[in-house]
Design a protein around this motif. Structure first.
Motif, short mmCIF file in Angstrom:
data_model
loop_
_atom_site.label_atom_id
_atom_site.label_comp_id
_atom_site.label_asym_id
_atom_site.label_seq_id
_atom_site.Cartn_x
_atom_site.Cartn_y
_atom_site.Cartn_z
N SER A 1 9.91 5.31 2.51
CA SER A 1 9.13 4.12 2.87
C SER A 1 9.88 2.85 2.47
O SER A 1 9.72 1.81 3.10
CB SER A 1 7.75 4.17 2.23
OG SER A 1 7.86 4.08 0.85
N PHE B 1 6.06 -3.51 2.24
CA PHE B 1 6.39 -2.41 3.13
C PHE B 1 6.93 -2.94 4.47
O PHE B 1 6.32 -3.80 5.09
CB PHE B 1 5.12 -1.58 3.36
CG PHE B 1 5.30 -0.45 4.30
CD1 PHE B 1 6.23 0.54 4.04
CD2 PHE B 1 4.53 -0.36 5.45
CE1 PHE B 1 6.40 1.59 4.91
CE2 PHE B 1 4.68 0.70 6.32
CZ PHE B 1 5.62 1.67 6.05
N LEU C 1 7.90 7.18 9.85
CA LEU C 1 8.72 6.23 9.11
C LEU C 1 10.16 6.22 9.60
O LEU C 1 11.06 5.83 8.86
CB LEU C 1 8.68 6.56 7.61
CG LEU C 1 7.32 6.39 6.94
CD1 LEU C 1 7.37 6.88 5.52
CD2 LEU C 1 6.92 4.93 6.95
N TYR D 1 0.81 -1.23 0.00
CA TYR D 1 0.00 0.00 0.00
C TYR D 1 0.84 1.27 0.00
O TYR D 1 0.43 2.28 -0.55
CB TYR D 1 -0.97 -0.01 1.19
CG TYR D 1 -0.31 0.14 2.54
CD1 TYR D 1 -0.21 1.39 3.12
CD2 TYR D 1 0.19 -0.96 3.23
CE1 TYR D 1 0.40 1.54 4.35
CE2 TYR D 1 0.79 -0.81 4.44
CZ TYR D 1 0.89 0.44 5.01
OH TYR D 1 1.48 0.59 6.22
N ASN D 2 2.06 1.22 0.56
CA ASN D 2 2.85 2.45 0.59
C ASN D 2 3.18 2.93 -0.82
O ASN D 2 3.16 4.11 -1.10
CB ASN D 2 4.13 2.24 1.41
CG ASN D 2 5.03 1.19 0.80
OD1 ASN D 2 4.55 0.17 0.34
ND2 ASN D 2 6.32 1.45 0.80
N TYR D 3 3.44 1.98 -1.74
CA TYR D 3 3.74 2.40 -3.11
C TYR D 3 2.52 3.03 -3.77
O TYR D 3 2.64 3.94 -4.57
CB TYR D 3 4.18 1.20 -3.95
CG TYR D 3 5.38 0.50 -3.38
CD1 TYR D 3 6.61 1.15 -3.32
CD2 TYR D 3 5.28 -0.78 -2.87
CE1 TYR D 3 7.71 0.53 -2.78
CE2 TYR D 3 6.37 -1.42 -2.34
CZ TYR D 3 7.58 -0.76 -2.29
OH TYR D 3 8.67 -1.38 -1.75
#
Lengths: 138, 317
Positions: free
Chosen positions: A49, B98, B35, A7-9
């Motif tokens: 990220s 992630f 982050l 989801y971060n991408y």
């Protein structure tokens, strides 16, 4: 394979697209610069990220901690941000000069003025007065 | 954040757009903290939310406030954007997940930095040791880019000496009536400047360093300029001195590199600067961070001064 782990991408892609859209769809130069800034920040997100590790902490060494996030992207982006602001400032300076020279920062008005100037100078060089008036009317 | 970005697309009031861009930057700084990128968050908060919003506002003063939407053709652009987006999403399908510690990005130089930087550099903040020592060339290049951008803005916006001298006496501060603001700012500015110095010299141990410190220092000067007027501010921070400092920072950085060569090492190889390699690294990092901080602060201040002079010129033409 669990696709949701990516989801971060997707957030990055959405932000990049919004920035890209502003740059190509809007005519106002300041708005274009804001769009570029959004695009830029999206790329920063991508790097940061990628560097994140689950359960890790900020990369400042401490005896009681074991896992650190990847410090390399942080270092790259840190400098990129400051370089980004100086290039934005250069862009804004150009916008200010364009406003002074043309009296507008809307792209189509700039193009119209440029075309007009070109036409006039060409006719001045090669054409007669009569042609000039005809061309101006059309 | 996505909502803020979408609002930026829709609004045609440029003032609101710039303000939203500031909010967007602040939100992204919060994300960076989340982050684990504290240094980056620090920079983004001071640069994106502070200086960049200010510069945009300064240039808004010189152009029209509202965007002309008569020739706005969203369909073609939307098509291009959708295709690009689809391709990008397709590209992400092969990416590592992630937060995955097994991702290839964590397994080349990053391990070495984390394991050995304490022994080789002796600085707890790994970001600082990479920035200043391992990737010193890179940072030198970036400092030069900032210097060049400063020169570019100066050459684009430099106003004539006559305008300056004529208006020097006439320029009142726009906010000279705001007594509370002036007094509060007067109390705050020393703390802002001291905080900048703290960030500068504490960058080895916590988040911070030359880039952030430079921007914070410039923010202090800019606050002073906004409240007390350009004429007064330029008496305190003389533009000639600031212009010299712009080049001085880059020279300090490159000079440290050259000193290393003369002492028998490679360019920017700080080990030779002191008897003990670790002390040498400390000294080298301190000096080049100082150079970076000086250049960044001077360039940001110069850029702000040039933009402000432009508005002054327009007003008194």
């Amino acid at each position: 394979m669990n696709i949701l782990g990516l989801y971060n991408y997707w957030i990055v892609v959405i932000l990049i697209l919004i920035g890209f859209y502003i740059v190509i769809a809007h005519e106002n130069l300041i708005k274009k610069l804001v769009g570029l800034t959004i695009f830029q920040t999206a790329v920063f997100f991508f790097y940061i990220s990628v560097g994140k590790i689950k359960g890790a902490t900020a990369p400042i060494l401490n005896d009681s901690l074991q896992v650190y996030s990847n410090p390399l992207p942080h270092c790259l982006i840190l400098t990129a941000i400051v370089v980004g602001i100086s290039t934005t400032a250069l862009g804004l300076a150009l916008v200010v000069r364009i406003q002074e020279a043309y009296g507008s920062i809307e792209e189509h008005e700039l193009h119209a003025q440029d075309n007009n100037d070109q036409l006039e100078s060409q006719l001045e060089a090669y054409g007669t007065r009569k042609q000039f008036n005809i061309m101006k009317r059309t | 954040m996505v909502a803020t970005a979408l609002a930026i697309v829709c609004l045609d009031d440029l003032f609101a757009v710039v303000m939203l861009a500031g909010i967007y930057s602040l939100l992204s700084a919060c994300f960076f903290v989340d982050l684990d990128a504290v240094d980056v968050a620090f920079t983004e908060a001071s640069v994106g939310a502070g200086i960049s919003t200010l510069l945009m506002l300064a240039s808004l003063k010189l152009v029209k406030r509202y965007e002309d939407k008569s020739r706005y053709k969203p369909l073609l652009a939307l098509g291009v954007v959708t295709v690009t987006g689809a391709l990008l999403i397709y590209g992400t399908l092969d990416m590592p997940h992630f937060g995955d510690p097994g991702a290839p990005v964590h397994h080349h130089v990053a391990d070495r930095y984390i394991e050995k930087s304490m022994g080789e550099i002796g600085v707890p903040n790994i970001v600082t040791s990479i920035l200043a020592a391992y990737r010193g060339y890179d940072t030198l290049g970036e400092t030069c880019v900032i210097f060049t951008a400063g020169i570019g803005v100066m050459s684009l916006l430099m106003v004539s000496r006559r305008t300056r001298e004529e208006s020097r006496k006439k320029v009142p501060a726009d906010m000279s009536q705001q007594v509370i603001l002036r007094i509060v700012a007067k109390m705050m500015i020393p703390f802002i400047l001291i905080f900048a110095l703290y960030v500068q010299f504490h960058g080895d141990y916590g988040p911070g360093g030359g880039f952030q410190a430079g921007v914070i220092f410039a923010a202090g000067i800019i606050l002073y300029t906004m409240l007390f007027g350009l004429g007064v501010a330029q008496k305190v921070f003389s533009p000639e001195v600031i212009k010299l400092l712009t080049a001085f920072g880059v020279l300090v950085y490159a000079g440290v590199g050259m000193t290393c060569i003369f002492l028998g090492g490679n360019f920017l190889d700080y080990n030779v600067l002191a008897h003990d390699p670790v002390h040498g690294q400390h000294l080298g990092i301190l000096l080049i961070e100082l150079g970076v901080g000086t250049t960044v602060a001077a360039v940001m201040t110069t850029i702000f001064f040039e933009f402000t002079w432009r508005t002054v010129k327009h007003r008194y033409k």
